[in-house]
Design a protein around this motif. Structure first.
Motif, mmCIF file in Angstrom:
data_model
loop_
_atom_site.group_PDB
_atom_site.id
_atom_site.type_symbol
_atom_site.label_atom_id
_atom_site.label_comp_id
_atom_site.label_asym_id
_atom_site.label_seq_id
_atom_site.Cartn_x
_atom_site.Cartn_y
_atom_site.Cartn_z
ATOM 1 N N TYR A 68 0.886 -1.151 0.181
ATOM 2 C CA TYR A 68 0.143 0.141 0.149
ATOM 3 C C TYR A 68 0.688 1.351 -0.052
ATOM 4 C CZ TYR A 68 1.363 -0.975 4.676
ATOM 5 O OH TYR A 68 2.301 -1.599 5.547
ATOM 6 N N ARG A 69 2.119 1.053 0.114
ATOM 7 C CA ARG A 69 3.133 2.404 0.250
ATOM 8 C C ARG A 69 3.801 2.428 -1.142
ATOM 9 N NH1 ARG A 69 3.477 4.887 4.746
ATOM 10 N NH2 ARG A 69 3.398 3.139 6.209
ATOM 11 N N SER A 117 -2.181 -4.633 0.002
ATOM 12 C CA SER A 117 -2.704 -3.885 1.179
ATOM 13 C C SER A 117 -2.845 -5.076 2.173
ATOM 14 C CB SER A 117 -3.996 -3.205 1.139
ATOM 15 O OG SER A 117 -3.517 -1.889 0.543
ATOM 16 N N VAL A 119 -0.641 -7.256 4.563
ATOM 17 C CA VAL A 119 0.635 -7.133 4.962
ATOM 18 C C VAL A 119 1.317 -8.476 4.559
ATOM 19 C CG1 VAL A 119 2.213 -7.027 6.893
ATOM 20 C CG2 VAL A 119 0.379 -5.054 6.522
ATOM 21 N N ASP A 148 9.219 -3.871 7.497
ATOM 22 C CA ASP A 148 9.800 -4.772 8.588
ATOM 23 C C ASP A 148 8.524 -5.316 9.559
ATOM 24 O OD1 ASP A 148 9.830 -1.517 9.191
ATOM 25 O OD2 ASP A 148 9.138 -2.124 10.937
ATOM 26 N N GLY A 149 7.448 -4.774 9.609
ATOM 27 C CA GLY A 149 6.504 -5.615 10.264
ATOM 28 C C GLY A 149 5.940 -6.766 9.406
ATOM 29 N N ALA A 150 5.978 -6.888 7.973
ATOM 30 C CA ALA A 150 5.607 -7.810 7.302
ATOM 31 C C ALA A 150 6.627 -9.023 7.640
ATOM 32 C CB ALA A 150 5.667 -7.655 5.814
ATOM 33 N N GLN A 153 5.192 -11.976 9.389
ATOM 34 C CA GLN A 153 3.918 -12.520 8.802
ATOM 35 C C GLN A 153 4.477 -13.890 8.179
ATOM 36 O OE1 GLN A 153 1.475 -10.571 9.865
ATOM 37 N NE2 GLN A 153 0.420 -11.095 8.216
ATOM 38 N N ASN A 177 11.601 0.829 8.135
ATOM 39 C CA ASN A 177 11.555 2.261 8.468
ATOM 40 C C ASN A 177 11.571 2.335 9.898
ATOM 41 O OD1 ASN A 177 8.878 1.487 8.670
ATOM 42 N ND2 ASN A 177 8.085 2.560 7.123
ATOM 43 N N TYR A 179 9.313 0.982 12.019
ATOM 44 C CA TYR A 179 7.749 0.922 12.317
ATOM 45 C C TYR A 179 6.997 0.103 11.455
ATOM 46 C CZ TYR A 179 9.161 5.048 15.549
ATOM 47 O OH TYR A 179 9.553 5.918 16.215
ATOM 48 N N SER A 180 6.037 -0.475 12.262
ATOM 49 C CA SER A 180 4.893 -1.263 11.829
ATOM 50 C C SER A 180 3.698 -0.447 12.113
ATOM 51 C CB SER A 180 4.895 -2.786 12.039
ATOM 52 O OG SER A 180 5.936 -3.311 12.679
ATOM 53 N N HIS A 246 2.000 7.037 9.267
ATOM 54 C CA HIS A 246 1.820 5.819 8.718
ATOM 55 C C HIS A 246 0.791 6.008 7.351
ATOM 56 C CE1 HIS A 246 1.030 1.626 8.055
ATOM 57 N NE2 HIS A 246 -0.100 1.852 8.091
HETATM 58 C C1 TPP Z 1 -2.532 -9.294 7.074
HETATM 59 C C2 TPP Z 1 -2.755 -7.803 7.774
HETATM 60 N N1 TPP Z 1 -2.757 -7.794 9.147
HETATM 61 C C3 TPP Z 1 -3.050 -6.319 9.446
HETATM 62 C C4 TPP Z 1 -3.060 -5.395 8.504
HETATM 63 C C5 TPP Z 1 -3.171 -3.870 9.122
HETATM 64 N N2 TPP Z 1 -1.785 -3.172 8.818
HETATM 65 C C6 TPP Z 1 -1.759 -2.207 7.624
HETATM 66 S S1 TPP Z 1 -0.468 -1.676 7.734
HETATM 67 C C7 TPP Z 1 0.186 -2.432 9.154
HETATM 68 C C8 TPP Z 1 1.697 -2.383 9.605
HETATM 69 C C9 TPP Z 1 2.647 -2.897 8.447
HETATM 70 O O1 TPP Z 1 4.173 -2.453 8.538
HETATM 71 P P1 TPP Z 1 5.383 -2.633 7.936
HETATM 72 O O2 TPP Z 1 5.077 -4.107 7.371
HETATM 73 O O3 TPP Z 1 6.553 -2.452 8.599
HETATM 74 O O4 TPP Z 1 5.216 -1.579 6.776
HETATM 75 P P2 TPP Z 1 5.272 -0.012 6.554
HETATM 76 O O5 TPP Z 1 3.769 0.391 6.874
HETATM 77 O O6 TPP Z 1 6.079 0.402 7.740
HETATM 78 O O7 TPP Z 1 5.759 0.434 5.363
HETATM 79 C C10 TPP Z 1 -0.604 -3.238 9.495
HETATM 80 C C11 TPP Z 1 -0.483 -4.196 10.736
HETATM 81 C C12 TPP Z 1 -3.040 -5.339 7.183
HETATM 82 N N3 TPP Z 1 -3.439 -4.827 6.173
HETATM 83 N N4 TPP Z 1 -3.085 -6.897 6.740
#
Ligand code: TPP
Length: 321
Positions: A68-69, A117, A119, A148-150, A153, A177, A179-180, A246
């Protein structure tokens, strides 16, 4: 990069390409704030070196999967700004006829196989594209970007393991970056270096400076070449920072005092301009990089805004449920 270009010319092109992303993002922010763009919007301001460096290491047949970014990744991959803006503005001339919006658009004709979108959702798709490339003979490399949050997964773990087991040509790019959404990665992961996880899959992993487009091009270029030659997947961790929330509307209460000022000192555009100045590049050439980008984004905005709105009936197009 062509063989006849000098080092300075390449850096000036990187600068212009980063400005194109920055100014597109600033324009989208303004359009979202005044209500012309609706829905959730995630900007990559501060992270421009990743898409610009990485996409300059790809061939036209390669397949890119973003998140999504992803506006900056689409633009750096060659999707015209006017098609992106028209898409976000809900215009019939958008890359998906105004149906994809900010978070879901794709443009496969440019090797941009969509934002995801969900993650971590792009990773299995990238693995599939690489596997398909093995059978259809295109030799395509799939590049998959996630945050980094991904990295936490299951889909990302499974994809890396599958790609490793079958030596698939996938370059996994983690944009760290730190932050998730609103959560610092240090609160969620004990290990400092996410790229170290590559060892557990039996593949190469490396943490690199994600705010230098030349470094990104160099390391992604090596990974792409190795993957294309049968060396299997690679994981690159690009250290970077988003200088905005975010999403648009994020109050950013999780930031430490002085954090944004500190991050801004290392942001890729100002940093490359400093490098070019200290190498003696004439000021008009540095300014031209920004001016060229500004002209392109302004013209694209006018053209996209003048296009007809998508017909509501079109929402059913390509729906097969
Ligand atoms: C499977 C799933 N779980 C939760 C979300 C809600 N969500 C949207 S963005 C996000 C954080 C992701 O962070 P990161 O992967 O670090 O990417 P960044 O936004 O920092 O580019 C979350 C938990 C989602 N979109 N998909």
């Amino acid at each position: 990069m062509t063989e006849t270009e000098t080092g300075t010319e390449v850096l000036l092109r990187d600068l212009c390409d980063m400005w194109r992303v920055r100014l597109l993002e600033e324009k989208i922010r303004d359009l979202r704030l005044n209500g012309d763009v609706v829905g959730s919007v995630h900007l990559c301001i501060g992270q421009e070196a990743g898409p610009v460096g990485a996409c300059s290491a790809l061939e036209p047949a390669d397949a890119l999967f973003a998140t999504y970014r992803g506006h900056g990744w689409a633009l750096a991959r060659g999707v015209p700004a006017v098609g992106i803006l028209a898409e976000l503005l809900g215009r019939a001339t958008g890359v998906n006829g105004g149906r994809g919006g900010s978070a879901y658009f794709s443009a496969p004709e440019y090797g941009f196989h969509g934002e995801n979108s969900i993650v971590g959702g792009g990773a299995p798709l990238a693995v599939g594209a690489a596997l398909a490339g093995r059978f259809d003979g295109t030799g395509r490399v799939a590049l998959c970007v996630f945050g980094d949050g991904a990295m936490n997964q299951g889909s990302v773990h499974e994809s890396m393991n599958f790609a490793a087991a079958f030596d698939l040509p996938v370059v996994f790019v983690c944009e760290n970056n730190e932050y998730s959404e609103l959560t610092p990665i240090r609160d969620m992961v004990r290990a400092d270096v996410l790229a170290d996880r590559a060892r557990a899959y039996g593949i190469l992993g490396e943490r690199i400076d994600g705010n230098d487009p030349a470094v990104v091009r160099d390391r992604v270029g090596d990974a792409v070449q190795s993957a294309r030659e049968g060396g299997g997947p690679v994981l690159l961790e690009l250290m970077t920072a988003r200088l905005v929330g975010h999403y648009i509307g994020d109050a950013e209460q999780y930031r430490q005092p002085g954090e944004l000022e500190r991050l801004a000192e290392n942001e890729p555009i100002a940093r490359l301009e400093r490098t070019l100045r200290s190498a003696g590049t004439p000021e008009p050439e540095i300014e031209a990089a920004r001016d060229d980008a500004a002209r392109e984004i302004e013209t694209a905005t006018q053209e996209a805004s003048a296009a007809p709105l998508a017909d509501a009936e079109a929402v059913r197009r390509h729906v097969h449920a």
